[in-house]
Design a protein around this motif. Structure first.
Motif, PDB file in Angstrom:
ATOM      1  N   GLN A 467      -2.910  -2.965  -1.081  1.00  0.00           N
ATOM      2  CA  GLN A 467      -2.151  -4.190  -1.266  1.00  0.00           C
ATOM      3  C   GLN A 467      -0.666  -3.880  -1.077  1.00  0.00           C
ATOM      4  OE1 GLN A 467      -2.772  -7.674  -2.096  1.00  0.00           O
ATOM      5  NE2 GLN A 467      -0.648  -7.491  -1.423  1.00  0.00           N
ATOM      6  N   LEU A 468      -0.082  -4.415   0.002  1.00  0.00           N
ATOM      7  CA  LEU A 468       1.361  -4.300   0.227  1.00  0.00           C
ATOM      8  C   LEU A 468       2.035  -5.561  -0.309  1.00  0.00           C
ATOM      9  CD1 LEU A 468       1.849  -2.988   3.896  1.00  0.00           C
ATOM     10  CD2 LEU A 468       2.208  -1.731   1.777  1.00  0.00           C
ATOM     11  N   VAL A 469       2.957  -5.395  -1.237  1.00  0.00           N
ATOM     12  CA  VAL A 469       3.734  -6.532  -1.737  1.00  0.00           C
ATOM     13  C   VAL A 469       5.163  -6.382  -1.228  1.00  0.00           C
ATOM     14  CG1 VAL A 469       4.515  -7.821  -3.745  1.00  0.00           C
ATOM     15  CG2 VAL A 469       2.304  -6.655  -3.815  1.00  0.00           C
ATOM     16  N   ARG A 514       6.082   2.420  -5.589  1.00  0.00           N
ATOM     17  CA  ARG A 514       7.218   1.560  -5.272  1.00  0.00           C
ATOM     18  C   ARG A 514       8.043   2.223  -4.181  1.00  0.00           C
ATOM     19  NH1 ARG A 514       8.890   0.683  -9.991  1.00  0.00           N
ATOM     20  NH2 ARG A 514       7.982  -1.398 -10.229  1.00  0.00           N
ATOM     21  N   VAL A 515       8.356   1.457  -3.137  1.00  0.00           N
ATOM     22  CA  VAL A 515       9.132   1.954  -2.004  1.00  0.00           C
ATOM     23  C   VAL A 515      10.441   1.181  -1.957  1.00  0.00           C
ATOM     24  CG1 VAL A 515       9.200   2.154   0.508  1.00  0.00           C
ATOM     25  CG2 VAL A 515       7.067   2.590  -0.705  1.00  0.00           C
ATOM     26  N   THR A 516      11.561   1.905  -1.813  1.00  0.00           N
ATOM     27  CA  THR A 516      12.875   1.248  -1.807  1.00  0.00           C
ATOM     28  C   THR A 516      13.682   1.508  -0.550  1.00  0.00           C
ATOM     29  OG1 THR A 516      13.864   3.120  -2.987  1.00  0.00           O
ATOM     30  CG2 THR A 516      12.995   1.311  -4.334  1.00  0.00           C
ATOM     31  N   VAL A 521       8.736   5.086   3.485  1.00  0.00           N
ATOM     32  CA  VAL A 521       7.603   4.283   3.946  1.00  0.00           C
ATOM     33  C   VAL A 521       6.468   5.145   4.477  1.00  0.00           C
ATOM     34  CG1 VAL A 521       6.855   2.609   5.689  1.00  0.00           C
ATOM     35  CG2 VAL A 521       8.980   2.229   4.423  1.00  0.00           C
ATOM     36  N   GLU A 522       6.751   6.028   5.418  1.00  0.00           N
ATOM     37  CA  GLU A 522       5.688   6.781   6.077  1.00  0.00           C
ATOM     38  C   GLU A 522       4.897   7.639   5.088  1.00  0.00           C
ATOM     39  OE1 GLU A 522       4.920   9.750   9.903  1.00  0.00           O
ATOM     40  OE2 GLU A 522       6.901   8.871   9.569  1.00  0.00           O
ATOM     41  N   ILE A 537       1.214  -1.116  -3.198  1.00  0.00           N
ATOM     42  CA  ILE A 537       2.534  -0.600  -2.835  1.00  0.00           C
ATOM     43  C   ILE A 537       3.529  -1.751  -2.896  1.00  0.00           C
ATOM     44  CG2 ILE A 537       3.919   0.589  -1.106  1.00  0.00           C
ATOM     45  CD1 ILE A 537       1.307   1.630   0.127  1.00  0.00           C
ATOM     46  N   GLU A 538       4.483  -1.642  -3.812  1.00  0.00           N
ATOM     47  CA  GLU A 538       5.538  -2.644  -3.930  1.00  0.00           C
ATOM     48  C   GLU A 538       6.717  -2.204  -3.074  1.00  0.00           C
ATOM     49  OE1 GLU A 538       7.990  -5.046  -7.402  1.00  0.00           O
ATOM     50  OE2 GLU A 538       7.251  -3.029  -7.832  1.00  0.00           O
TER      51      GLU A 538
END
Length: 562
Positions: A467-469, A514-516, A521-522, A537-538
């Protein structure tokens, strides 16, 4: 043999080859659930909400080509399916929805959990039934499945009062053909063979004479399984191809003839090509307002061939010069046989020049994490082999633009109705129907909140969905319209950081990240793809990220802002 109506429902599902049902039990459908208890060959997926069940059945149907099946109880259980039924109706998805109903003697008396669900759903189903004679129940179920999958597919609802479920009937088994059905005689005006052949011959003449053809492919190509025929046809007449949102995957996204999506958020090359072609060949598409925009300025230089199985679509939104009513797979096979092979010409060079001059681009990044980059990296790491579901809004458009769909039934999204909250349920159905493919749902935070309770279903069945948010802390697409067309007056579209989605995932026993920034990303996507378990993944993106290109509402499609 003697069976109760409820037992007959289960036997009829077996006849239809159904082995998956999505649903949520309740008092008025308890007899069916009791019969289901003994049906070890039918798997029931218990969702968190009836809307989730209907979206899951829809995603299952889109991913597999089979009919999705839903069980729900009466009253609020039945009304909770309405949005899912309308979603399926708008996108021509075959569903059969079984609802329990109060006993026949209680109908019309405002009984507990009584709703006239056949009246409610009449405008959004191909057909619906309330069963008043238990002996007719098996034949009604068989008719419902045939209607759902034949012609232009769609949802059918069967409402079964509780006394009908309990009644004992004389059940006669039947041999059922569950293959895709398209009757030769469906509409007397268009389906006579001589009428079809006359239209085909007229289309062949137009195709042979044209110099600037464009193929506009819609969801009907995917539904009919005409993807190989579409490629062969385009290659024979050297025609560039554009797709509607529902048509993505109908033609390979990496094919040199593919121009991308057409319409409001379509590519410049697609919109320019449609606006300048001399022949537009629409195949299994309905000329929706998001494609056409200003109808009187749409494809004004072109003759239009429209191939569709639904006669009601021909000439409905756009005047058609050569309507052909029939199954697009069969019609394409005939056209491939008859048309002359063309050679590349100046039109093909013009298309390539537009592609080079107007590629899709990110625009000016507003933050450290770029949504388009996330989607491109997702495509790269999955090699385009995943099934992608989406919610509705900016997340949906970025996915449609930047993920290259080479295969049919790999892009699953709510097109016609634009249903926020659709994607996670659809991902559940797709994951169950296609366990050979990794399923990723791309969501915005606003859409995701609407049915995030279905994380319980993902967790319960340990479905390896990613789930990508894309969290911009706003209702992104509505906010984009407010910025562009309402002087930046952001009325109730700012959501803020009211939910920690990583903690929410943890509450359901799901691994969260959590990605900022783009640099994260990769690695995060690789880790998630290696894990054979549910993952959320938020992705923290800036609220001012925009979807471009964009055609302003009501403008011609070649008047583009970006």
């Amino acid at each position: 043999m003697k069976l109760t109506g409820a037992q007959a429902v289960i036997e009829c599902l077996r006849e239809q080859g159904v082995d998956i049902v999505f649903g949520f039990p309740g008092g008025a459908i308890l007899p069916v659930y009791d019969a289901l208890y003994d049906a070890k060959d039918i798997t029931h997926i218990l969702t968190a909400h009836e809307q989730g069940a209907t979206h899951a059945a829809d995603g299952y149907a889109r991913a597999t080509g089979k009919v999705g099946v839903v069980f729900a109880t009466s009253g609020p259980g039945a009304t909770n399916t309405v949005t899912g039924i309308a979603t399926a109706y708008m996108d021509s998805v075959p569903l059969v929805v079984f609802t329990g109903q109060v006993a026949s003697s209680l109908l019309g008396k405002d009984s507990f959990q009584e709703v006239d669900i056949t009246g409610v759903t009449a405008p959004i189903t191909k057909h619906n039934y309330i069963v008043k004679d238990a002996e007719r129940l098996p034949d009604i179920i068989r008719q419902a499945f045939k209607i759902a999958r034949s012609g232009r597919p769609g949802p059918v609802l069967i409402d079964i009062p509780k006394d009908i479920q309990n009644a004992v009937i004389d059940y006669q088994p039947a041999q059922v053909d569950t293959s895709y059905v398209n009757e030769d005689i469906f509409h007397p005006q268009f389906y006579r063979k001589e009428e079809i052949e006359r239209s085909v011959q007229e289309a062949v003449e137009a195709i042979n004479k044209c110099e600037r053809p464009v193929i506009y492919a819609g969801g009907g190509v995917n539904i009919s399984g005409a993807n190989r025929e579409l490629v062969a046809f385009a290659e024979k007449i050297k025609a560039p191809v554009t797709c509607s949102l529902m048509g993505l995957g109908a033609f390979p996204g990496t094919h040199p003839y593919f121009m991308g999506m057409v319409g409001m958020h379509g590519t410049r090359v697609s919109n320019y090509a449609v606006s300048n072609c001399d022949l537009l060949i629409a195949i299994g598409a309905r000329f929706s307002d998001r494609v056409v925009s200003k109808a009187e300025k749409f494809a004004t230089h072109a003759r239009i061939i429209h191939i569709d199985i639904d006669p009601a679509e021909l000439g409905k939104n756009i005047d058609t010069h050569i309507p052909i009513c029939g199954d697009v797979k069969k019609i394409l096979q005939r056209l491939i046989e008859l048309v002359d092979e063309k050679q590349p010409n100046g039109w093909n060079k013009q298309i390539e020049d537009w592609k080079k001059a107007h590629p899709l681009r990110y625009g000016t990044p507003k933050g450290k994490l770029t949504p388009q980059y996330i989607i491109e990296k997702l495509y790269e790491l999955t090699a385009g082999k995943a099934i992608i579901t989406t919610e509705v809004g900016q997340n949906q458009m970025w996915t449609a633009q930047f993920y290259k769909f080479d295969e049919p039934r790999t892009f699953i999204s709510s097109g016609g109705l634009g249903t926020m909250g659709y994607g996670l349920g659809a991902a559940i159905g797709a994951c169950i129907g296609r366990p050979d493919r990794r399923v990723i749902n791309v969501a915005g935070d606003g859409s995701f909140k609407m049915n995030s309770t279905e994380l319980a279903t993902v967790s319960r069945y340990k479905l390896p969905i990613i789930q990508l948010v894309l969290n911009n802390q706003a209702l992104g697409m509505v906010r984009q319209w407010q910025r562009l067309f309402y002087n930046g007056r952001f009325s109730y579209t700012t959501l803020g950081s009211d939910v920690d989605f990583v903690k929410l995932a943890d509450a359901y026993g799901i691994k969260g990240f959590r990605v900022t920034s783009n640099e994260e990303v990769e690695g995060t996507l690789k880790q998630a793809l290696e894990m054979q378990q549910p993952v959320l993944i938020e992705c923290m993106i800036h609220p001012d990220e925009m979807v471009y290109p964009m055609v302003p509402p009501g403008a011609p499609i070649d008047e583009i802002i970006d």
